[in-house]
Motif scaffolding. Sequence first.
Motif, PDB file in Angstrom:
ATOM      1  N   ILE A   1       0.835  -1.218   0.000  1.00 48.00           N
ATOM      2  CA  ILE A   1       0.000   0.000   0.000  1.00 48.00           C
ATOM      3  C   ILE A   1       0.865   1.262   0.000  1.00 48.00           C
ATOM      4  O   ILE A   1       0.600   2.220  -0.706  1.00 48.00           O
ATOM      5  N   GLY A   2       1.901   1.270   0.827  1.00 49.14           N
ATOM      6  CA  GLY A   2       2.653   2.502   1.056  1.00 49.14           C
ATOM      7  C   GLY A   2       1.820   3.474   1.872  1.00 49.14           C
ATOM      8  O   GLY A   2       1.368   4.500   1.370  1.00 49.14           O
TER       9      GLY A   2
ATOM     10  N   TYR B   1       0.473   6.412   4.341  1.00 46.12           N
ATOM     11  CA  TYR B   1       0.875   7.810   4.628  1.00 46.12           C
ATOM     12  C   TYR B   1       1.989   8.248   3.676  1.00 46.12           C
ATOM     13  O   TYR B   1       1.768   8.329   2.468  1.00 46.12           O
TER      14      TYR B   1
ATOM     15  N   MET C   1       4.869   6.735   2.944  1.00 42.23           N
ATOM     16  CA  MET C   1       5.765   5.668   2.461  1.00 42.23           C
ATOM     17  C   MET C   1       5.462   5.366   1.001  1.00 42.23           C
ATOM     18  O   MET C   1       4.310   5.320   0.594  1.00 42.23           O
ATOM     19  N   PRO C   2       6.523   5.195   0.178  1.00 41.98           N
ATOM     20  CA  PRO C   2       6.271   4.777  -1.204  1.00 41.98           C
ATOM     21  C   PRO C   2       5.695   3.364  -1.220  1.00 41.98           C
ATOM     22  O   PRO C   2       5.897   2.601  -0.283  1.00 41.98           O
ATOM     23  N   LYS C   3       4.956   3.032  -2.287  1.00 44.85           N
ATOM     24  CA  LYS C   3       4.441   1.660  -2.349  1.00 44.85           C
ATOM     25  C   LYS C   3       5.355   0.816  -3.232  1.00 44.85           C
ATOM     26  O   LYS C   3       6.000   1.336  -4.138  1.00 44.85           O
TER      27      LYS C   3
END
Lengths: 273, 295
Positions: free
Chosen positions: A200-201, A203, A205-207
């Motif tokens: 998901i990644g 907030y 965070m990259p997915k």
Amino acid sequence: MRVRALALGRTRPLLCALALAVLAGPLAATASAQPPSGIVRPDTEPRHASVELGSELFAGNCSSCHGIAGVGIKNARPGAGGVMGQGPSLKNVGAQAPDFYLRTGLMPLDNPHAEPRNNRVLLSDKEIRSLVMYVASLGRGPGIPNPRPQAGNISEGMQLFTQSCAGCHQEDARGGYVTGARVPPLQGYSAREIAEAVRIGPYLMPKFPPSQISDAQLNSIVKYVLSQDHPYNKGGWGIGNIGPIPEGLVIWLIAIPVLLITCLILGRRLRRE
Amino acid sequence: MNESRRSEYAVVVLFGCAVLSAVGFIFVYAWFSPRHMPNSLLGICFGLTLLFIASAIALIGLRLVPNEEREDEYPQEHPEQQQAVVEQLHAAGELITRKRMLLGAGTAAGCALGAAALAPVLSLGPFWNTTALDKTPWRRGKRLVDQNGTPIRADDVIEETFYTAFPEGADMEEIGAPVVLLHLDPAKLHLQYGRKRWAPRGIIAYSKICTHAGCAVALFRKPTFTPVQPAEALVCPCHYSTFDPYTGATVLFGPAGRPLPQLPLMIDRSGNLRAAGNFTGRVGPAWWNVLEKPI
């Protein structure tokens, strides 16, 4: 003119409340970590999880920000509890995202501008499953992943973690900071939650889609992260496993004084003889 | 040869060994490239130097310096005893017969130790000809590959994540090699004049080496919901220099003094990503004159 006056009138008490919250300090922080209104539940809950129950819970607890039927709210508008609601659409997020956000306590959020944190989960397992079913029914999206850490390789996991995750979460998954936000430590999460977060990644965070980290590689990463819940500390005391600064502090403030005191005591004894 | 004479020679030999191991340290440091530096050998050499000097000093203390303690009455009343003390004092000095030799050996060992400690100075530079620092493996037409050497296709580069890419066939550990690859919304890009076509479909590449201290820019901050969350940014984990990928990696926050150099990109006929030139500026940490001398 009148509109502006009204708006000011509305913001002033809010400012006062904010100032009070700052003054009250930690007490207020623990209180405001929970949604101000708590969880809104239907009068009689059915015995089993169902899309209907999910829909009712969604309307009462999520729709202020995510909109009616999860269409999202682009421009802030007042919702339940006086919160200025604003949030992304949940049309095609599938079952994966709601399962992750609700089980980790990142959602519900008391204010869309707040940084999601692992709050106490106020929803029961049945309610979470109902909400997940409901959000998944809003569109098409990925299902809940089923990682198998026992099939992973811990050294490959460490290597992949170093490449893709350690920049923010640190080598030993103890978390850290990125400009403007906190990076959570990864202890205490289940294998499923770790796998969901990677896909998901959440907030900031990259997915990482399967084209970047395959399911087999994800198994290894999950195995490595789980192993960091109770890392094996070769040197004895791990000092929280958060790196060289506390280690240095322990050396300078504890170990060296202990050595010096030992030397002094030895010297005094020798002189007495 | 009496015992004190033998000890003197032993001290000189120990100081000599200290000199040899210190020279060994400098030799090892100068001989190997930083990437293949045998750290254990360095440690052994330096440790031996200290050990030899320590044993030499210990030997002097034990064998050559008298450490007899005498508790005497005030000797004024007994001139003979006073004389005895004076004689003993002279005799003690006689244990050291070659003071200059010992001093010389000790000085040599001290100097060698100091030189070994200063050996890392060899890593500074280049001082005069800095053109080697401007070289990068990127040329117009070089394909972008991942860490396994597989060419990266433009279609595979998706949004909301980041990739690390290298020039095909080049040494990945070279400072000018790695780039961070992002797929951004083309409508939000605000690149400088002349860079408009460098990000085809919003796919954009910057040097992965931070312009502050040369760390790898390993953090990509990606908001889930842009209206209320911090915007996209590339962040260096060492000192939190934060770069805005939409405006040519300009510095938003932190100690970095200049933007990350941008690598112009193009997409070839088979859909692979290729470099359309070299970086816009010097790669890696800042030093004097770095701003005045673009590539």
